[in-house]
Structures are given as structure tokens and as C-alpha cells.
Design a protein around this motif. Structure first.
Motif, PDB file in Angstrom:
ATOM      1  N   SER A   1       0.811  -1.150   0.053  1.00 43.73           N
ATOM      2  CA  SER A   1      -0.088   0.054  -0.030  1.00 43.73           C
ATOM      3  C   SER A   1       0.865   1.333   0.023  1.00 43.73           C
ATOM      4  N   ILE A   2       0.402   2.286  -0.625  1.00 46.32           N
ATOM      5  CA  ILE A   2       0.994   3.662  -0.753  1.00 46.32           C
ATOM      6  C   ILE A   2       0.078   4.566  -0.176  1.00 46.32           C
ATOM      7  N   LYS A   3       0.163   5.282   0.549  1.00 44.08           N
ATOM      8  CA  LYS A   3      -0.653   6.560   1.334  1.00 44.08           C
ATOM      9  C   LYS A   3       0.185   7.680   1.019  1.00 44.08           C
ATOM     10  N   ILE A   4      -0.290   8.674   0.271  1.00 44.40           N
ATOM     11  CA  ILE A   4       0.494  10.041   0.347  1.00 44.40           C
ATOM     12  C   ILE A   4      -0.445  11.079   0.711  1.00 44.40           C
ATOM     13  N   GLY A   5      -0.164  11.765   1.644  1.00 45.79           N
ATOM     14  CA  GLY A   5      -1.046  12.825   2.230  1.00 45.79           C
ATOM     15  C   GLY A   5      -1.313  14.177   1.322  1.00 45.79           C
ATOM     16  N   ASP A   6      -1.984  14.978   1.752  1.00 50.05           N
ATOM     17  CA  ASP A   6      -2.439  16.313   1.100  1.00 50.05           C
ATOM     18  C   ASP A   6      -1.135  17.148   0.913  1.00 50.05           C
ATOM     19  N   SER A   7      -1.111  17.866  -0.151  1.00 50.37           N
ATOM     20  CA  SER A   7       0.122  18.839  -0.281  1.00 50.37           C
ATOM     21  C   SER A   7       1.475  18.211  -0.367  1.00 50.37           C
ATOM     22  N   CYS A   8       1.777  17.254  -1.150  1.00 50.54           N
ATOM     23  CA  CYS A   8       2.899  16.600  -1.078  1.00 50.54           C
ATOM     24  C   CYS A   8       3.683  16.762  -2.484  1.00 50.54           C
ATOM     25  N   PHE A   9       5.113  16.613  -2.391  1.00 46.89           N
ATOM     26  CA  PHE A   9       5.643  16.396  -3.819  1.00 46.89           C
ATOM     27  C   PHE A   9       5.386  17.470  -4.860  1.00 46.89           C
ATOM     28  N   LYS A  10       5.550  18.786  -4.374  1.00 46.06           N
ATOM     29  CA  LYS A  10       4.951  19.971  -5.369  1.00 46.06           C
ATOM     30  C   LYS A  10       5.815  19.981  -6.571  1.00 46.06           C
ATOM     31  N   ASN A  11       7.248  19.603  -6.696  1.00 46.65           N
ATOM     32  CA  ASN A  11       8.301  19.750  -7.365  1.00 46.65           C
ATOM     33  C   ASN A  11       8.282  18.529  -8.466  1.00 46.65           C
ATOM     34  N   VAL A  12       7.709  17.554  -8.152  1.00 45.70           N
ATOM     35  CA  VAL A  12       7.915  16.324  -8.993  1.00 45.70           C
ATOM     36  C   VAL A  12       7.070  16.381 -10.187  1.00 45.70           C
ATOM     37  N   GLN A  13       7.701  15.948 -11.341  1.00 43.45           N
ATOM     38  CA  GLN A  13       7.276  16.274 -12.630  1.00 43.45           C
ATOM     39  C   GLN A  13       7.094  14.802 -13.374  1.00 43.45           C
ATOM     40  N   LYS A  14       7.547  13.899 -12.787  1.00 40.83           N
ATOM     41  CA  LYS A  14       7.375  12.420 -13.336  1.00 40.83           C
ATOM     42  C   LYS A  14       7.015  11.642 -12.004  1.00 40.83           C
ATOM     43  N   PHE A  15       5.785  10.866 -12.251  1.00 43.34           N
ATOM     44  CA  PHE A  15       5.475   9.780 -11.275  1.00 43.34           C
ATOM     45  C   PHE A  15       5.349   8.545 -11.700  1.00 43.34           C
ATOM     46  N   GLU A  16       5.912   7.691 -11.268  1.00 39.41           N
ATOM     47  CA  GLU A  16       6.107   6.200 -12.063  1.00 39.41           C
ATOM     48  C   GLU A  16       6.170   5.090 -10.863  1.00 39.41           C
ATOM     49  N   ILE A  17       5.111   4.142 -11.185  1.00 37.95           N
ATOM     50  CA  ILE A  17       5.210   2.792 -10.546  1.00 37.95           C
ATOM     51  C   ILE A  17       4.968   1.722 -11.416  1.00 37.95           C
ATOM     52  N   ASP A  18       5.822   0.803 -11.517  1.00 38.22           N
ATOM     53  CA  ASP A  18       5.819  -0.203 -12.657  1.00 38.22           C
ATOM     54  C   ASP A  18       6.395  -1.455 -11.945  1.00 38.22           C
ATOM     55  N   GLY A  19       5.579  -2.399 -12.186  1.00 36.54           N
ATOM     56  CA  GLY A  19       5.985  -3.745 -11.684  1.00 36.54           C
ATOM     57  C   GLY A  19       5.903  -4.092 -10.445  1.00 36.54           C
ATOM     58  N   LEU A  20       5.122  -3.285  -9.436  1.00 38.37           N
ATOM     59  CA  LEU A  20       5.161  -3.606  -8.236  1.00 38.37           C
ATOM     60  C   LEU A  20       3.938  -5.082  -7.899  1.00 38.37           C
ATOM     61  N   ASP A  21       4.282  -6.057  -7.956  1.00 36.52           N
ATOM     62  CA  ASP A  21       3.264  -7.036  -8.054  1.00 36.52           C
ATOM     63  C   ASP A  21       2.349  -7.292  -6.825  1.00 36.52           C
ATOM     64  N   HIS A  22       3.004  -7.012  -5.580  1.00 35.99           N
ATOM     65  CA  HIS A  22       2.255  -7.102  -4.192  1.00 35.99           C
ATOM     66  C   HIS A  22       1.480  -5.803  -4.156  1.00 35.99           C
ATOM     67  N   LEU A  23       1.426  -4.546  -4.730  1.00 34.61           N
ATOM     68  CA  LEU A  23       0.835  -3.435  -4.541  1.00 34.61           C
ATOM     69  C   LEU A  23      -0.755  -3.659  -4.596  1.00 34.61           C
ATOM     70  N   LYS A  24      -1.458  -3.337  -3.597  1.00 28.05           N
ATOM     71  CA  LYS A  24      -2.982  -3.488  -3.944  1.00 28.05           C
ATOM     72  C   LYS A  24      -3.729  -2.055  -3.772  1.00 28.05           C
ATOM     73  N   THR A  25      -3.051  -1.025  -3.022  1.00 32.12           N
ATOM     74  CA  THR A  25      -3.770   0.006  -2.832  1.00 32.12           C
ATOM     75  C   THR A  25      -2.886   1.348  -2.998  1.00 32.12           C
ATOM     76  N   ILE A  26      -3.462   2.447  -3.795  1.00 31.62           N
ATOM     77  CA  ILE A  26      -2.824   3.727  -3.784  1.00 31.62           C
ATOM     78  C   ILE A  26      -3.653   4.622  -3.321  1.00 31.62           C
ATOM     79  N   LYS A  27      -3.488   5.587  -2.481  1.00 31.25           N
ATOM     80  CA  LYS A  27      -4.191   6.615  -2.216  1.00 31.25           C
ATOM     81  C   LYS A  27      -3.426   8.024  -1.879  1.00 31.25           C
ATOM     82  N   ILE A  28      -3.752   9.018  -2.785  1.00 33.64           N
ATOM     83  CA  ILE A  28      -3.083  10.124  -2.788  1.00 33.64           C
ATOM     84  C   ILE A  28      -3.918  11.427  -2.295  1.00 33.64           C
TER      85      ILE A  28
END
Length: 129
Positions: A37-64
């Protein structure tokens, strides 16, 4: 982020995190092969220009949370709507979630990724509801 174990199962990023790291223009979580699981709170990572998740076979939930991965703030929207809208078109910003066989849930809060106008990929996510 570099200090975290690559076998981490649950990644939780609190509100208002990683906004003062100006050289953090890419968030690639692929080294965390055990993530469930990935949980990212409010108002985070304002400078990120590329978001990537690839091949995470166990990942069930993403909440941003809201207002993450964008330079637009709630104050911007409330004080100058037109200027905020002008910020909402950056073709160099891209979003990729690929090849996550167990991913069931993806939740993105309002305004997050609002200025991402480049590639937007969701692919090979067989269990995504």
C-alpha cells in the motif's frame, strides 16, 4: 526516501512532505518491490514532474490526498482562479502506473496532478476496480 528499506510493505507520506526538495523532480517507487500500500497525504511533492510505479506485483492500494504533485495550491484557486488555470498545462509532467498485477484501488484527491499534461498511463492493471 533513499533511506527506506526496499522491502517496505506500507509507505505512508504525511501531509506537506517533500515540498522543499527542489531537485526531487521524479518519484519512482519501483525499488520498493514488497509494497502493498501507498498512502500520500495532502499537499506533497509539489516539484515532482514524473510519477512512476511499474512492476510492483504486491501493490494493492494507492491513495493520494488533495493538492499533491502540483504547484497549484488551495489559496491559488481561491484568490486567482484564472492564474491557477494557466498553470494547469505542463506537457513535461507525466504519470505512469504500469504492470501492477495486484492493484485493486487507486484514489487520487482533488487537484492532485492538476498540471500534469504530458503522458498519462494506466496499463496492465488487471485487478484495478
Amino acid at each position: 526516501m533513499n533511506e527506506l528499506s526496499s522491502s517496505l510493505k506500507n509507505l505512508v507520506i504525511p501531509n506537506n512532505s517533500f515540498n522543499n526538495v527542489s531537485d526531487m523532480t521524479e518519484l519512482n517507487l519501483n525499488r520498493f518491490y514488497g509494497l502493498e500500500s501507498i498512502k500520500i497525504g495532502d499537499s506533497c511533492f509539489k516539484n515532482v514532474q514524473k510519477f512512476e510505479i511499474d512492476g510492483l506485483d504486491h501493490l494493492k492500494t494507492i491513495k493520494i490526498g488533495k493538492y499533491s504533485f502540483t504547484e497549484i495550491t488551495e489559496t491559488d484557486l481561491l484568490t486567482d482562479w484564472d492564474a491557477s488555470i494557466e498553470k494547469c498545462w505542463n506537457e513535461s509532467k507525466s504519470f505512469h502506473i504500469l504492470n501492477c498485477q495486484s492493484l485493486k484501488s487507486l484514489e487520487v484527491g482533488m487537484i492532485s496532478f492538476a498540471d500534469f499534461a504530458g503522458d498519462f498511463e494506466l496499463d496492465n492493471l488487471e485487478k484495478l476496480e
